[in-house]
Scaffold this motif. Structure first.
Motif, PDB file in Angstrom:
ATOM      1  N   ALA A 274       0.822  -1.212   0.000  1.00 32.78           N
ATOM      2  CA  ALA A 274       0.000   0.000   0.000  1.00 32.78           C
ATOM      3  C   ALA A 274       0.858   1.265   0.000  1.00 32.78           C
ATOM      4  O   ALA A 274       0.327   2.370  -0.089  1.00 32.78           O
ATOM      5  N   ALA A 275       2.175   1.092   0.101  1.00 34.51           N
ATOM      6  CA  ALA A 275       3.065   2.253   0.139  1.00 34.51           C
ATOM      7  C   ALA A 275       3.175   2.907  -1.237  1.00 34.51           C
ATOM      8  O   ALA A 275       3.370   2.226  -2.241  1.00 34.51           O
ATOM      9  N   CYS A 276       3.051   4.239  -1.273  1.00 30.88           N
ATOM     10  CA  CYS A 276       3.195   5.005  -2.509  1.00 30.88           C
ATOM     11  C   CYS A 276       4.198   6.127  -2.288  1.00 30.88           C
ATOM     12  O   CYS A 276       4.324   6.654  -1.183  1.00 30.88           O
ATOM     13  N   ARG A 277       4.908   6.496  -3.343  1.00 30.53           N
ATOM     14  CA  ARG A 277       5.820   7.639  -3.271  1.00 30.53           C
ATOM     15  C   ARG A 277       5.263   8.796  -4.083  1.00 30.53           C
ATOM     16  O   ARG A 277       4.753   8.598  -5.191  1.00 30.53           O
ATOM     17  N   TYR A 278       5.325   9.984  -3.513  1.00 28.42           N
ATOM     18  CA  TYR A 278       4.820  11.189  -4.155  1.00 28.42           C
ATOM     19  C   TYR A 278       5.995  12.121  -4.388  1.00 28.42           C
ATOM     20  O   TYR A 278       6.585  12.647  -3.426  1.00 28.42           O
ATOM     21  N   THR A 279       6.375  12.304  -5.648  1.00 29.12           N
ATOM     22  CA  THR A 279       7.523  13.129  -5.995  1.00 29.12           C
ATOM     23  C   THR A 279       7.170  14.059  -7.150  1.00 29.12           C
ATOM     24  O   THR A 279       6.032  14.061  -7.651  1.00 29.12           O
ATOM     25  N   ALA A 280       8.176  14.826  -7.596  1.00 27.17           N
ATOM     26  CA  ALA A 280       7.968  15.721  -8.733  1.00 27.17           C
ATOM     27  C   ALA A 280       7.624  14.952 -10.002  1.00 27.17           C
ATOM     28  O   ALA A 280       7.058  15.512 -10.951  1.00 27.17           O
ATOM     29  N   ASP A 281       7.965  13.661 -10.029  1.00 26.84           N
ATOM     30  CA  ASP A 281       7.656  12.829 -11.197  1.00 26.84           C
ATOM     31  C   ASP A 281       6.234  12.281 -11.166  1.00 26.84           C
ATOM     32  O   ASP A 281       5.783  11.651 -12.121  1.00 26.84           O
ATOM     33  N   GLY A 282       5.533  12.489 -10.060  1.00 21.89           N
ATOM     34  CA  GLY A 282       4.185  11.980  -9.927  1.00 21.89           C
ATOM     35  C   GLY A 282       4.045  11.004  -8.780  1.00 21.89           C
ATOM     36  O   GLY A 282       4.874  11.001  -7.853  1.00 21.89           O
ATOM     37  N   VAL A 283       3.023  10.164  -8.836  1.00 19.59           N
ATOM     38  CA  VAL A 283       2.761   9.182  -7.795  1.00 19.59           C
ATOM     39  C   VAL A 283       3.153   7.805  -8.316  1.00 19.59           C
ATOM     40  O   VAL A 283       2.797   7.414  -9.431  1.00 19.59           O
ATOM     41  N   GLY A 284       3.918   7.073  -7.521  1.00 18.98           N
ATOM     42  CA  GLY A 284       4.372   5.760  -7.954  1.00 18.98           C
ATOM     43  C   GLY A 284       4.331   4.736  -6.837  1.00 18.98           C
ATOM     44  O   GLY A 284       4.305   5.082  -5.655  1.00 18.98           O
ATOM     45  N   ALA A 285       4.310   3.457  -7.223  1.00 19.89           N
ATOM     46  CA  ALA A 285       4.307   2.359  -6.254  1.00 19.89           C
ATOM     47  C   ALA A 285       4.976   1.146  -6.878  1.00 19.89           C
ATOM     48  O   ALA A 285       4.988   0.984  -8.102  1.00 19.89           O
ATOM     49  N   GLU A 286       5.539   0.291  -6.048  1.00 19.22           N
ATOM     50  CA  GLU A 286       6.160  -0.943  -6.523  1.00 19.22           C
ATOM     51  C   GLU A 286       5.065  -1.939  -6.919  1.00 19.22           C
ATOM     52  O   GLU A 286       4.010  -2.009  -6.280  1.00 19.22           O
ATOM     53  N   THR A 287       5.332  -2.717  -7.956  1.00 18.47           N
ATOM     54  CA  THR A 287       4.380  -3.741  -8.390  1.00 18.47           C
ATOM     55  C   THR A 287       5.074  -5.100  -8.428  1.00 18.47           C
ATOM     56  O   THR A 287       6.255  -5.186  -8.759  1.00 18.47           O
ATOM     57  N   PRO A 288       4.359  -6.175  -8.095  1.00 15.08           N
ATOM     58  CA  PRO A 288       4.959  -7.511  -8.159  1.00 15.08           C
ATOM     59  C   PRO A 288       5.143  -7.942  -9.610  1.00 15.08           C
ATOM     60  O   PRO A 288       4.346  -7.600 -10.486  1.00 15.08           O
ATOM     61  N   ARG A 289       6.206  -8.710  -9.867  1.00 11.91           N
ATOM     62  CA  ARG A 289       6.509  -9.152 -11.219  1.00 11.91           C
ATOM     63  C   ARG A 289       6.430 -10.668 -11.390  1.00 11.91           C
ATOM     64  O   ARG A 289       6.532 -11.168 -12.508  1.00 11.91           O
ATOM     65  N   LEU A 290       6.246 -11.386 -10.297  1.00 13.49           N
ATOM     66  CA  LEU A 290       6.220 -12.849 -10.361  1.00 13.49           C
ATOM     67  C   LEU A 290       5.067 -13.386  -9.521  1.00 13.49           C
ATOM     68  O   LEU A 290       4.700 -12.787  -8.498  1.00 13.49           O
TER      69      LEU A 290
END
Length: 372
Positions: A274-290
Motif C-alpha cells: 500500500a506504500a506510494c511515493r509522491y515526488t515531482a515525477d508523480g505518484v508511484g508504487a512498486e508492483t509484483p513481477r512474479l
C-alpha cells in the motif's frame, strides 16, 4: 546442572514426495523443506534428473529419481505434490491414489472432464485426500472477502469480476511454444475458481467468450490467444466477468470483486504494497513481477493446509477449520474445468456455451424464481 526432559507433543511431519522440479515445483520444494513445520520434503522425482538432483542437494533431500513410480512404491512417502506439465496431472493423480498416496495437484486437475472422472474414481476407491492448487483462496485479502460474503456483507451476489494480467514487456517471445487453450486451462482457471468460490450456492450455467491475440497478432492464425474476456451467467442470476492478458507492462495484477444487493467486497491490488511515493515525477508504487512474489504466502499456506488434512487423516484428529469452505477438492476442480472447457467451446463456435453439469439456464436458487 543438567537439562530437564521435555515431552514434545508435535506430531510427525507429513513426508511429501515432489513430482516436477521446474519453476513452480522448485518453489514448492523450498516451502516443504524450509517453511512448513507440518511437512517435510522426503523425495524429488523429475525426468530432468540433473536439475532435480541439484535441487535435492540444495535442500538436503536424500532421495531423487527420474521416475515418479519410485515415489508411489516408497512406503516412507505419505503424500505427493504434482507440479509437472498439465498433460501428466491426471495419470499421476490416478497412480498416486491407487498407491494410497495423498495428492496435492497443481491446476488444472486434468485437461478434460473425462480424465477428471477417472481421478474421482481412483480417489473414491482408496479414500485418499486430493487437493488442487487454487492458491487465491489462501491469499489473505481473498479469504477475508469470502468471510465477508459468508457473513452476508454483500447480500445476494449480482455482479462479479475476476482478472489476471500476467507481467510482460509488450511482446511474448515464446508465443509459438505456448500450448493451445493455455489461456483457459492454466490462467483463467484460477479466475473461474475464484468466481465460483465468491458466489457460493450457485452454479455457472453458460459462458460467452471474446478472445484474441492482441499482444502477438501474428500468432492468431495458429490459434494462439493472449487476451480474453468471459461473461458467465450463474444459476442465482448473477453475472460474472473473467478477463486475462499475458502482457501487463506494469506488473502482475490479480483482483476480484463481488457486488451484491447490500454492498461489495474487493480483493487484490495491482501494487505490491500500500506504500506510494509522491515526488515531482508523480505518484508511484512498486508492483509484483512474479506469481511467487504476489502469492508467496498463499502458496505456502495451501501446502500447509494440505499437510494438515493429511495429518488429520493419519492421526485421527480434526481437519483444519477456516470458518468458511477453503480447501479446494475434486468438486471445485470439476466446476472450474467445466467452465474452461465451455470457454473453449464458445471460442470455437463464436456463441455462448453451456457449462457441463450445471442447472438449466435461468434457474435461480434461493428465492426459487426463474429468469426466463
Amino acid at each position: 546442572m543438567s537439562y530437564l526432559p521435555v515431552d514434545s507433543a508435535r506430531p510427525e511431519p507429513v513426508r511429501v514426495g515432489l513430482i516436477g522440479a521446474g519453476w513452480m515445483g522448485a518453489f514448492h520444494a523450498r516451502s516443504l523443506a524450509e517453511r512448513i513445520p507440518g511437512a517435510t520434503l522426503a523425495a524429488i522425482a523429475d525426468p530432468a534428473i540433473e536439475p532435480a538432483t541439484k535441487l535435492a542437494a540444495e535442500l538436503g533431500v536424500e532421495k531423487v529419481t527420474a521416475d515418479a513410480a519410485d515415489l508411489f512404491a516408497d512406503p516412507a512417502i505419505d503424500a505427493v505434490v504434482i507440479a509437472g506439465p498439465i498433460r501428466f496431472h491426471a495419470p499421476l493423480s490416478i497412480a498416486a491414489a491407487r498407491a494410497d498416496k495423498h495428492v496435492f495437484c497443481e491446476k488444472p486437475g486434468s485437461t478434460t472432464l473425462e480424465e477428471l472422472a477417472e481421478i474421482e474414481a481412483a480417489v473414491a476407491e482408496t479414500g485418499v485426500h486430493w487437493q488442487i492448487g487454487f492458491n487465491r483462496r489462501y491469499a489473505a485479502d481473498f479469504l477475508a472477502a469470502r468471510r465477508d460474503l459468508a457473513a452476508g456483507v454483500v447480500g445476494t451476489p449480482q455482479l462479479l469480476r475476476s482478472l489476471t494480467r500476467d507481467p510482460g514487456n509488450g511482446s511474448i517471445p515464446h508465443a509459438a511454444r505456448v500450448p493451445q487453450w493455455t489461456m483457459f486451462l492454466e490462467t483463467l482457471i484460477h479466475d473461474f475458481d475464484a468466481l465460483n468460490w465468491m458466489n457460493p450456492s450457485a452454479e455457472p450455467v453458460s459462458v460467452h467468450v471474446f478472445a484474441d491475440a492482441l499482444v502477438e497478432p501474428s500468432f492468431k492464425e495458429a490459434g494462439f490467444i493472449d487476451t480474453a474476456v468471459a461473461t458467465i451467467r450463474y444459476s442465482n442470476g448473477a453475472i460474472a466477468v473473467a478477463e486475462a492478458n499475458f502482457s501487463a507492462l506494469y506488473g502482475y495484477d490479480v483482483r476480484g470483486e463481488t457486488f451484491g444487493s447490500a454492498g461489495m467486497v474487493q480483493a487484490g491490488r495491482a501494487t505490491e504494497t500500500a506504500a506510494c511515493r509522491y515526488t515531482a515525477d508523480g505518484v508511484g508504487a512498486e508492483t509484483p513481477r512474479l506469481n511467487i512474489e504476489l502469492f508467496a504466502d498463499a502458496y505456502r499456506d495451501e501446502l500447509a493446509d494440505f499437510a494438515a488434512h493429511v495429518a488429520a487423516r493419519r492421526d485421527g484428529t480434526a481437519a483444519p477449520d477456516h470458518g468458511v469452505p477453503v480447501t479446494p477438492g475434486l468438486a471445485d476442480a470439476r466446476r472450474a474445468l467445466a467452465l474452461a472447457r465451455a470457454c473453449i467451446e464458445s471460442v470455437q463456435s463464436g456463441a455462448a456455451a453451456g457449462v457441463a453439469g450445471s442447472a438449466p439456464e435461468g434457474t435461480h436458487d434461493g428465492a426459487g424464481s426463474v429468469a426466463r
